[in-house]
Design a protein around this motif. Structure first.
Motif, PDB file in Angstrom:
ATOM      1  N   GLU A   1      43.448  86.366  43.513  1.00 30.62           N
ATOM      2  CA  GLU A   1      42.000  86.687  42.672  1.00 30.62           C
ATOM      3  C   GLU A   1      41.393  86.702  41.187  1.00 30.62           C
ATOM      4  N   PHE A   2      40.527  85.055  40.824  1.00 32.41           N
ATOM      5  CA  PHE A   2      40.299  85.376  39.512  1.00 32.41           C
ATOM      6  C   PHE A   2      38.835  85.412  39.721  1.00 32.41           C
ATOM      7  N   ALA A   3      38.912  86.578  37.952  1.00 34.38           N
ATOM      8  CA  ALA A   3      37.949  87.059  37.559  1.00 34.38           C
ATOM      9  C   ALA A   3      36.927  85.883  36.782  1.00 34.38           C
ATOM     10  N   SER A   4      37.780  85.163  35.902  1.00 31.92           N
ATOM     11  CA  SER A   4      36.836  84.159  35.227  1.00 31.92           C
ATOM     12  C   SER A   4      38.044  82.967  34.623  1.00 31.92           C
ATOM     13  N   LEU A   5      37.338  82.049  34.184  1.00 33.11           N
ATOM     14  CA  LEU A   5      37.864  80.832  33.876  1.00 33.11           C
ATOM     15  C   LEU A   5      37.400  80.837  32.151  1.00 33.11           C
ATOM     16  N   VAL A   6      38.460  80.665  31.204  1.00 31.41           N
ATOM     17  CA  VAL A   6      37.821  80.273  30.074  1.00 31.41           C
ATOM     18  C   VAL A   6      38.942  78.220  29.707  1.00 31.41           C
ATOM     19  N   VAL A   7      37.777  77.325  29.323  1.00 30.59           N
ATOM     20  CA  VAL A   7      38.100  76.685  29.257  1.00 30.59           C
ATOM     21  C   VAL A   7      37.583  75.749  27.805  1.00 30.59           C
ATOM     22  N   VAL A   8      38.534  75.479  26.252  1.00 29.52           N
ATOM     23  CA  VAL A   8      38.421  75.514  25.377  1.00 29.52           C
ATOM     24  C   VAL A   8      38.454  73.857  25.130  1.00 29.52           C
ATOM     25  N   THR A   9      38.057  73.404  24.352  1.00 35.68           N
ATOM     26  CA  THR A   9      37.909  71.606  23.440  1.00 35.68           C
ATOM     27  C   THR A   9      37.720  71.253  22.505  1.00 35.68           C
ATOM     28  N   ASP A  10      37.425  70.171  21.617  1.00 31.47           N
ATOM     29  CA  ASP A  10      36.589  70.382  21.081  1.00 31.47           C
ATOM     30  C   ASP A  10      35.560  69.346  21.216  1.00 31.47           C
ATOM     31  N   LYS A  11      35.372  69.933  21.813  1.00 33.38           N
ATOM     32  CA  LYS A  11      34.161  68.467  21.947  1.00 33.38           C
ATOM     33  C   LYS A  11      32.717  69.933  22.278  1.00 33.38           C
ATOM     34  N   SER A  12      31.527  69.262  21.848  1.00 32.32           N
ATOM     35  CA  SER A  12      30.249  69.733  21.560  1.00 32.32           C
ATOM     36  C   SER A  12      29.513  68.377  22.838  1.00 32.32           C
ATOM     37  N   PRO A  13      28.967  69.535  23.355  1.00 31.08           N
ATOM     38  CA  PRO A  13      28.825  70.412  23.918  1.00 31.08           C
ATOM     39  C   PRO A  13      30.302  71.017  24.171  1.00 31.08           C
ATOM     40  N   PRO A  14      30.289  72.211  24.484  1.00 26.61           N
ATOM     41  CA  PRO A  14      31.835  72.299  24.932  1.00 26.61           C
ATOM     42  C   PRO A  14      32.127  72.144  26.927  1.00 26.61           C
ATOM     43  N   ALA A  15      33.325  71.468  27.473  1.00 25.83           N
ATOM     44  CA  ALA A  15      32.622  70.326  27.788  1.00 25.83           C
ATOM     45  C   ALA A  15      33.923  71.385  29.198  1.00 25.83           C
ATOM     46  N   LYS A  16      32.922  71.523  30.559  1.00 25.91           N
ATOM     47  CA  LYS A  16      33.380  72.113  31.459  1.00 25.91           C
ATOM     48  C   LYS A  16      34.303  71.095  32.060  1.00 25.91           C
ATOM     49  N   PRO A  17      34.710  72.185  33.050  1.00 26.66           N
ATOM     50  CA  PRO A  17      36.275  71.583  33.946  1.00 26.66           C
ATOM     51  C   PRO A  17      35.830  70.901  35.172  1.00 26.66           C
ATOM     52  N   CYS A  18      36.399  69.137  35.182  1.00 22.70           N
ATOM     53  CA  CYS A  18      36.304  68.545  36.221  1.00 22.70           C
ATOM     54  C   CYS A  18      35.749  69.408  37.612  1.00 22.70           C
ATOM     55  N   GLY A  19      35.192  67.482  38.544  1.00 19.37           N
ATOM     56  CA  GLY A  19      35.718  68.687  40.073  1.00 19.37           C
ATOM     57  C   GLY A  19      37.103  68.678  39.827  1.00 19.37           C
ATOM     58  N   ALA A  20      37.758  68.115  40.019  1.00 23.80           N
ATOM     59  CA  ALA A  20      38.677  68.099  40.854  1.00 23.80           C
ATOM     60  C   ALA A  20      39.640  69.612  40.625  1.00 23.80           C
ATOM     61  N   CYS A  21      39.015  70.080  39.565  1.00 23.76           N
ATOM     62  CA  CYS A  21      39.836  71.672  38.931  1.00 23.76           C
ATOM     63  C   CYS A  21      38.608  72.309  39.980  1.00 23.76           C
ATOM     64  N   LEU A  22      37.669  72.640  39.705  1.00 26.91           N
ATOM     65  CA  LEU A  22      36.886  73.403  40.464  1.00 26.91           C
ATOM     66  C   LEU A  22      36.559  73.817  42.097  1.00 26.91           C
ATOM     67  N   GLN A  23      37.204  72.291  42.231  1.00 28.12           N
ATOM     68  CA  GLN A  23      37.714  72.606  43.882  1.00 28.12           C
ATOM     69  C   GLN A  23      39.272  72.949  44.288  1.00 28.12           C
ATOM     70  N   VAL A  24      40.099  73.130  43.103  1.00 27.29           N
ATOM     71  CA  VAL A  24      40.889  73.895  42.943  1.00 27.29           C
ATOM     72  C   VAL A  24      40.965  75.480  42.983  1.00 27.29           C
ATOM     73  N   LEU A  25      39.731  76.031  42.259  1.00 27.43           N
ATOM     74  CA  LEU A  25      39.298  77.216  41.744  1.00 27.43           C
ATOM     75  C   LEU A  25      39.015  77.523  43.014  1.00 27.43           C
ATOM     76  N   THR A  26      37.880  76.589  43.103  1.00 24.59           N
ATOM     77  CA  THR A  26      36.994  77.345  45.093  1.00 24.59           C
ATOM     78  C   THR A  26      38.102  77.680  45.845  1.00 24.59           C
ATOM     79  N   GLU A  27      39.241  77.471  45.706  1.00 16.74           N
ATOM     80  CA  GLU A  27      40.279  77.515  46.878  1.00 16.74           C
ATOM     81  C   GLU A  27      40.202  79.400  47.441  1.00 16.74           C
ATOM     82  N   PHE A  28      40.233  79.877  45.835  1.00 16.49           N
ATOM     83  CA  PHE A  28      40.894  81.120  45.817  1.00 16.49           C
ATOM     84  C   PHE A  28      39.684  82.241  45.302  1.00 16.49           C
TER      85      PHE A  28
END
Ligand code: THU
Length: 126
Positions: free
Chosen positions: A69-96
């Motif tokens: 059970e997850f409350a929050s995911l933080v992703v850090v990149t050196d990109k502007s605007p900050p990069a969002k997680p890819c679709g595959a990672c969003l799908q994996v997170l949705t499982e939980f």
């Protein structure tokens, strides 16, 4: 655990990224509902398709430690605007955790805040 502390954890994780091919380093910090933090970085491979994203590294680390059970995911990149997680990672997170917060940050202090359901409203379901 504050958002600021989570961002610092993701930044530290990003320093461990193995990204000699893309040179795009990603760090992730995943806060469980029980208050624990699991981190991850992207790990690339000469066989490019075997690369694993930072977010999934963090999710798999948490789940294999017994957390689901997850409350929050933080992703850090050196990109502007900050990069969002890819679709595959969003799908994996949705499982939980469909209601997980997603915080995207960069090294310049820019931050965007989202909900998982907003970034992947139509996730795959069996
Ligand atoms: N990458 C991540 O770590 N997370 C994402 O959500 C998308 C992309 C990594 C994979 C690869 O090592 C590099 O970023 C460039 O695509």
């Amino acid at each position: 655990m504050s958002e600021e502390e989570l961002i610092e954890s993701a930044k530290r994780a990003r320093l461990k990224a193995y990204a000699p091919y893309s040179e795009f380093k990603v760090g992730a910090a995943l806060l469980t509902s029980s208050g624990k933090v699991y981190t991850g970085a992207n790990v690339e491979n000469a066989s490019y398709g075997l690369t694993i994203c930072a977010e999934r590294t963090a999710v798999f680390s948490a789940v294999s430690s017994g957390e689901k059970e997850f409350a929050s995911l933080v992703v850090v990149t050196d990109k502007s605007p900050p990069a969002k997680p890819c679709g595959a990672c969003l799908q994996v997170l949705t499982e939980f955790s469909r209601n997980c917060s997603i915080v995207c940050a960069n090294l310049d202090g820019e931050i965007t805040r989202h909900k998982l359901g907003e970034l992947l409203p139509e996730a795959f379901e069996l």
